[in-house]
Enzyme design. Structure first.
Site, PDB file in Angstrom:
ATOM      1  N   SER A  37       0.830  -1.214   0.000  1.00  0.00           N
ATOM      2  CA  SER A  37       0.000   0.000   0.000  1.00  0.00           C
ATOM      3  C   SER A  37       0.854   1.250   0.000  1.00  0.00           C
ATOM      4  CB  SER A  37      -0.859   0.081   1.267  1.00  0.00           C
ATOM      5  OG  SER A  37      -1.721  -0.989   1.368  1.00  0.00           O
ATOM      6  N   HIS A  68      -3.744   0.242  -4.096  1.00  0.00           N
ATOM      7  CA  HIS A  68      -3.256  -0.917  -4.847  1.00  0.00           C
ATOM      8  C   HIS A  68      -3.699  -0.775  -6.308  1.00  0.00           C
ATOM      9  CE1 HIS A  68      -1.685  -3.599  -1.658  1.00  0.00           C
ATOM     10  NE2 HIS A  68      -2.476  -2.858  -0.905  1.00  0.00           N
ATOM     11  N   HIS A  90      -5.665  -9.529  -0.799  1.00  0.00           N
ATOM     12  CA  HIS A  90      -5.527  -9.893   0.609  1.00  0.00           C
ATOM     13  C   HIS A  90      -6.544 -10.955   0.980  1.00  0.00           C
ATOM     14  CE1 HIS A  90      -4.113  -5.736   0.112  1.00  0.00           C
ATOM     15  NE2 HIS A  90      -3.246  -6.017   1.058  1.00  0.00           N
ATOM     16  N   TYR A  92      -8.218 -10.918   3.604  1.00  0.00           N
ATOM     17  CA  TYR A  92      -9.397 -10.269   4.213  1.00  0.00           C
ATOM     18  C   TYR A  92     -10.400  -9.773   3.185  1.00  0.00           C
ATOM     19  CZ  TYR A  92      -7.089  -5.701   3.414  1.00  0.00           C
ATOM     20  OH  TYR A  92      -6.473  -4.615   2.859  1.00  0.00           O
ATOM     21  N   GLU A  93      -9.985  -9.699   1.917  1.00  0.00           N
ATOM     22  CA  GLU A  93     -10.937  -9.315   0.870  1.00  0.00           C
ATOM     23  C   GLU A  93     -11.810 -10.504   0.457  1.00  0.00           C
ATOM     24  OE1 GLU A  93      -9.288  -6.519  -2.292  1.00  0.00           O
ATOM     25  OE2 GLU A  93      -7.446  -7.384  -1.478  1.00  0.00           O
ATOM     26  N   ALA A 120       3.043  -2.236   3.862  1.00  0.00           N
ATOM     27  CA  ALA A 120       2.886  -1.248   4.926  1.00  0.00           C
ATOM     28  C   ALA A 120       2.537  -2.026   6.188  1.00  0.00           C
ATOM     29  CB  ALA A 120       1.763  -0.283   4.576  1.00  0.00           C
ATOM     30  N   MET A 210      -1.157  -7.377   7.332  1.00  0.00           N
ATOM     31  CA  MET A 210      -2.222  -8.297   6.908  1.00  0.00           C
ATOM     32  C   MET A 210      -1.899  -8.986   5.596  1.00  0.00           C
ATOM     33  SD  MET A 210      -5.359  -5.696   7.643  1.00  0.00           S
ATOM     34  CE  MET A 210      -5.373  -4.631   9.087  1.00  0.00           C
ATOM     35  N   SER A 211      -0.644  -9.056   5.254  1.00  0.00           N
ATOM     36  CA  SER A 211      -0.295  -9.639   3.947  1.00  0.00           C
ATOM     37  C   SER A 211       1.019 -10.404   4.046  1.00  0.00           C
ATOM     38  CB  SER A 211      -0.178  -8.517   2.904  1.00  0.00           C
ATOM     39  OG  SER A 211       0.935  -7.685   3.195  1.00  0.00           O
ATOM     40  N   ASN A 234       2.751   3.536  10.760  1.00  0.00           N
ATOM     41  CA  ASN A 234       2.056   4.038  11.954  1.00  0.00           C
ATOM     42  C   ASN A 234       2.514   3.226  13.155  1.00  0.00           C
ATOM     43  OD1 ASN A 234       0.329   1.930  10.365  1.00  0.00           O
ATOM     44  ND2 ASN A 234      -0.290   1.711  12.518  1.00  0.00           N
ATOM     45  N   HIS A 246      -6.421   3.738   7.434  1.00  0.00           N
ATOM     46  CA  HIS A 246      -5.834   3.409   6.125  1.00  0.00           C
ATOM     47  C   HIS A 246      -5.272   4.632   5.408  1.00  0.00           C
ATOM     48  CE1 HIS A 246      -4.974   0.901   2.688  1.00  0.00           C
ATOM     49  NE2 HIS A 246      -5.588   1.764   1.903  1.00  0.00           N
TER      50      HIS A 246
HETATM   51  N1  HPA Z   1      -1.947  -3.096  11.692  1.00  0.00           N
HETATM   52  C1  HPA Z   1      -2.148  -3.978  10.708  1.00  0.00           C
HETATM   53  N2  HPA Z   1      -1.834  -3.745   9.456  1.00  0.00           N
HETATM   54  C2  HPA Z   1      -1.280  -2.553   9.160  1.00  0.00           C
HETATM   55  C3  HPA Z   1      -1.033  -1.589  10.130  1.00  0.00           C
HETATM   56  C4  HPA Z   1      -1.389  -1.874  11.480  1.00  0.00           C
HETATM   57  O1  HPA Z   1      -1.205  -1.056  12.412  1.00  0.00           O
HETATM   58  N3  HPA Z   1      -0.473  -0.528   9.506  1.00  0.00           N
HETATM   59  C5  HPA Z   1      -0.365  -0.863   8.193  1.00  0.00           C
HETATM   60  N4  HPA Z   1      -0.853  -2.091   7.973  1.00  0.00           N
END
Ligand code: HPA
Length: 271
Positions: A37, A68, A90, A92-93, A120, A210-211, A234, A246
């Site tokens: 991302s 993406h 992903h 989760y999609e 990310a 998450m990937s 973050n 996001h």
């Molecule tokens: N958690 C999960 N996935 C992420 C995060 C997070 O804080 N930041 C970017 N992808």
């Protein structure tokens, strides 16, 4: 559908993707880079770039997540023939393990040996501020999908030490700080609770996302050498008072993009 019919259809889909990619000369590449991302800007560093839109590739799963793009960029990065994957799908999609890993398995089938996975991720360390780059030394697979697909998976850790050392050398060469740590993959799609982050810290995680781990396992099982870079966009939930979102993830990815691009451009010939 019987499991055998499902397996056959995945084999057909993979074969179709391999053929479509071969026809577009992706097989001539030495290195594949999957861009997470907000990290798609690396494409601007590619010379003689050719773009293949995923809409041209019937068997390529497409993401609906903002940030993406859904394109492959084929060309040269620092003189090395590369294919960049701008946009991944992903779990989760709603995609399964096979869809989430089809592109990297196709790259392996085409004979591409080296893979760099980027993403990310949230930082579990207070000292690692948004914008920190972290090389993935190992992971925690808390998504549970790879083990279900055991036949495609391999035992042990996919993260290649030689490629990792080459990334470290590239970082020193361009004077970009590159931390090293453990990436924990959760299913998502929501960000974690502070309690989950405390749990992950006791598990030994430095970053959360998450990937990536399904692709890493599948590519390694298919014979590729695999490295990874997380852009820590973050602080994870509870590390500070701010709550991840996001837009911030994509924006911080953009802000880190010069250092990220410098690192990968320097790494390409060293991997
Ligand atoms: N958690 C999960 N996935 C992420 C995060 C997070 O804080 N930041 C970017 N992808």
């Amino acid at each position: 559908m019987s499991p055998r019919a499902a397996a056959t259809s995945e084999a057909d889909q993979l074969a179709a993707l391999v053929e479509d990619l071969r026809a577009r000369e992706v097989g001539a590449c030495e290195l594949a880079i999957v861009l997470g991302s907000g990290l798609g800007v690396l494409a601007e560093r590619v010379e003689d770039a050719r773009v293949v839109d995923y809409t041209e590739l019937a068997a390529m799963p497409r993401s609906s997540v903002p940030g993406h793009a859904g394109k492959l960029v084929v060309g040269r990065l620092a003189g090395v023939r590369v294919v960049l994957q701008q946009g991944r799908v992903h779990l989760y999609e709603g995609f399964g393990y096979h869809e989430a890993t089809r592109a990297v398995r196709a790259f392996a089938s085409l004979g591409i040996i080296k893979l760099v996975l980027t993403n990310a991720a949230g930082s579990l360390r207070l000292a690692w501020n948004p914008g920190t780059l972290m090389r993935i030394e190992d992971h925690l697979d808390l998504q549970g999908k790879v083990r279900l697909a055991r036949k495609q998976a391999a035992n042990g850790s996919p993260w290649d030490k030689r490629l990792g050392a080459a990334l470290d050398a590239a970082a020193r060469h361009v004077d970009v700080a590159l931390e090293r740590g453990v990436y924990a993959a959760l299913l998502g799609p929501s960000y974690e609770t502070p309690a989950e982050i405390r749990m992950l810290r006791t598990f030994g995680a430095d970053a959360v996302g998450m990937s990536t781990v399904a692709e890493a396992q599948a590519a390694w099982a298919a014979g590729m050498r695999v490295a990874g870079v997380s852009c820590l966009t973050n602080h994870a939930a509870g590390v500070t008072d701010s709550v991840p979102n996001h837009e911030e993830v994509v924006e911080e990815g953009r802000k880190a993009s010069k250092r990220f691009c410098d690192l990968l451009e320097a790494a390409a010939p060293r991997l």
